[in-house]
Design an enzyme around this catalytic site. Structure first.
Site, PDB file in Angstrom:
ATOM      1  N   HIS B 104       0.800  -1.231   0.000  1.00 34.27           N
ATOM      2  CA  HIS B 104       0.000   0.000   0.000  1.00 34.27           C
ATOM      3  C   HIS B 104       0.832   1.279   0.000  1.00 34.27           C
ATOM      4  O   HIS B 104       0.271   2.367  -0.096  1.00 34.27           O
ATOM      5  CB  HIS B 104      -0.946   0.004   1.200  1.00 34.27           C
ATOM      6  CG  HIS B 104      -1.964  -1.096   1.171  1.00 34.27           C
ATOM      7  ND1 HIS B 104      -2.992  -1.131   0.266  1.00 34.27           N
ATOM      8  CD2 HIS B 104      -2.097  -2.204   1.927  1.00 34.27           C
ATOM      9  CE1 HIS B 104      -3.729  -2.214   0.472  1.00 34.27           C
ATOM     10  NE2 HIS B 104      -3.201  -2.890   1.469  1.00 34.27           N
ATOM     11  N   CYS B 202     -30.068   0.550  22.078  1.00 31.38           N
ATOM     12  CA  CYS B 202     -29.135   1.644  21.764  1.00 31.38           C
ATOM     13  C   CYS B 202     -29.904   2.962  21.750  1.00 31.38           C
ATOM     14  O   CYS B 202     -29.448   3.984  22.255  1.00 31.38           O
ATOM     15  CB  CYS B 202     -28.494   1.445  20.396  1.00 31.38           C
ATOM     16  SG  CYS B 202     -27.725  -0.150  20.137  1.00 31.38           S
ATOM     17  N   ARG B 243     -16.471  -0.685  22.436  1.00 33.19           N
ATOM     18  CA  ARG B 243     -17.481   0.241  22.973  1.00 33.19           C
ATOM     19  C   ARG B 243     -18.891  -0.339  22.822  1.00 33.19           C
ATOM     20  O   ARG B 243     -19.721  -0.213  23.714  1.00 33.19           O
ATOM     21  CB  ARG B 243     -17.350   1.587  22.241  1.00 33.19           C
ATOM     22  CG  ARG B 243     -18.131   2.732  22.833  1.00 33.19           C
ATOM     23  CD  ARG B 243     -17.810   2.960  24.294  1.00 33.19           C
ATOM     24  NE  ARG B 243     -18.964   2.683  25.118  1.00 33.19           N
ATOM     25  CZ  ARG B 243     -18.929   2.329  26.400  1.00 33.19           C
ATOM     26  NH1 ARG B 243     -17.805   2.192  27.039  1.00 33.19           N
ATOM     27  NH2 ARG B 243     -20.029   2.089  27.060  1.00 33.19           N
ATOM     28  N   CYS B 247     -21.325  -0.932  25.934  1.00 35.79           N
ATOM     29  CA  CYS B 247     -22.686  -0.394  26.050  1.00 35.79           C
ATOM     30  C   CYS B 247     -23.683  -1.512  26.353  1.00 35.79           C
ATOM     31  O   CYS B 247     -24.543  -1.363  27.209  1.00 35.79           O
ATOM     32  CB  CYS B 247     -23.097   0.300  24.750  1.00 35.79           C
ATOM     33  SG  CYS B 247     -22.681   2.049  24.686  1.00 35.79           S
TER      34      CYS B 247
END
Lengths: 108, 286
Positions: B104, B202, B243, B247
């Site tokens: 790359h 959520c 995360r 949650c």
């Protein structure tokens, strides 16, 4: 922990007597000695316990750090530069390691 | 006052988690080293049904100190991880003797904008890939190296380094590719699915109560444009799936596995919800 890497930001140039802002940051876990690992044993304390900044051998800033300081300690402070010279920054680790960095500044 | 009205009053006060404290997010503009970021954007129209008129970056919901930390890349501790990610990018690993850079080249050129377009449909795998999955696919197929375990330090830092190349570029994902729409729909269903002992979806926090305080936490819209994010609580960079799991755990439910179909669908949907916002990786949050 990867080897702590200091970073410093000092202006390249200044006029005589000017007050400049210096910023420093070092990557460090700042392990407080209060935490337990997965095996239930206390993770031994390892922090940066002292930071100093010198300009041409004169002390500009110094402070002691305690275990409550968070990871990757950041300092920002001001200094008056009377002449061209070199700022030397030193961080002292609990394990005796010393990390240093130097930055030149030109005064006109 | 009879007993019944008293009981009713007690019931009214019995919503201990969401208090009446409400604060509008700030209206400041975020400039990172002088470069303006898009922290407010009109909500994406396609597919229809976005719950907000304007999507807002989580940066607008944070304390002044935290906001200032992100605005200066020197002060942002997440940049230490990005620097480490650059080292990982250039490190040769695996039997093929390659690094990311072998194929790359210079990430500043080749990876510019890439992070803003993920998650992306991967026809070969028949599912959406995020940056982490793409890195692992490259590692196994091209580098002949071991794939990263979830949240290995190198994985998080390399992901942050790649996404950081898109700093300022607005999130825009391609939902027309492959089967993306059905993943979007699955993700949407997951977003509104209540789980756990607290029975939260959520949307309970990030839609219905966005702007309210959950104890000391000013609830944002839960957009993913800043991930991996430097969270002051962890003093470290935190990945999106970490995360997500955090949650879900906080609703006292069993969190799904990282990169499971469930969470990949959720990532597709959440990325879409935040379309138009600048990539802020590594963002700084509470």
């Amino acid at each position: 922990m990867a080897t702590p890497k200091p970073r410093v930001k000092v202006p390249k140039k200044a006029s005589a007597g000017e007050i400049i802002t210096i910023k420093t940051l070092i990557s460090h876990d700042m392990e407080s000695g209060q935490r337990k690992g997965k095996d239930g044993n206390v993770i031994p304390r390892q922090i940066i316990n002292k930071f100093t900044c010198e300009f041409n051998g004169m002390k500009v800033f110094e402070c002691e750090l305690d275990p409550a300081v968070a990871a990757n300690p950041y300092f920002e402070f001001n200094a008056k530069v009377p002449e061209s010279g070199t700022f030397k920054f030193t961080w002292v680790d609990d394990d005796g390691s010393i990390y240093t960095d130097e930055q030149k500044i030109a005064v006109n | 006052m009879n007993k019944r009205t008293l009981a009713a009053l007690v019931l009214l006060g019995a919503s201990p988690l969401f208090t009446a404290a409400r604060a509008e997010p700030v209206t400041e503009t975020l400039e990172i080293d002088g470069e303006a970021m898009i922290t407010e954007a009109p909500a994406p129209k396609d597919p229809p049904g976005h719950p907000f008129d304007v999507v807002k970056s989580g940066w607008l919901y944070r304390e002044p100190d935290t906001r200032a930390m992100e605005a200066d890349s020197f002060e942002n501790p997440g940049m230490l991880n990005v620097e480490h990610g650059e080292e990982v990018w250039n490190t040769v690993e695996g039997e093929a003797g390659k690094s990311c850079a072998s194929c790359h080249g210079d990430a500043a050129e080749t990876m510019k904008g890439v992070g803003a377009s993920y998650p992306k449909w991967n026809a070969k795998a028949g599912k959406p890939f995020d940056i982490e999955l793409q890195i692992n696919a490259c590692r196994t197929a091209q580098m002949k190296a071991e794939p990263y375990k979830f949240d290995a330090r190198d994985q998080v830092d390399l992901t942050a380094y790649i996404k950081h190349q898109s700093l300022g570029i607005p999130v825009k994902i391609d939902l027309s590719a492959g089967d993306m729409m059905s993943w979007w729909q699955t993700g949407k269903d997951r977003y509104y699915l209540r789980t756990g002992q607290l029975n939260f979806a959520c949307a309970s926090c990030h839609e219905k109560n966005s702007g309210n305080y959950l104890r000391a936490d000013h609830l944002s819209q839960g957009n993913s444009n800043g991930f991996p994010t430097y969270r002051l609580k962890q003093s470290n960079l935190v990945s999106l799936h970490n995360r997500f799991r955090g949650c879900v755990r906080d609703t006292r439910a069993e969190p799904p596995k990282a990169f499971s179909d469930e969470l990949m669908a959720l990532e597709v949907y959440v990325a879409w919800r935040g379309e138009g916002l600048s990539i802020e990786t590594p963002a700084v949050r509470q």
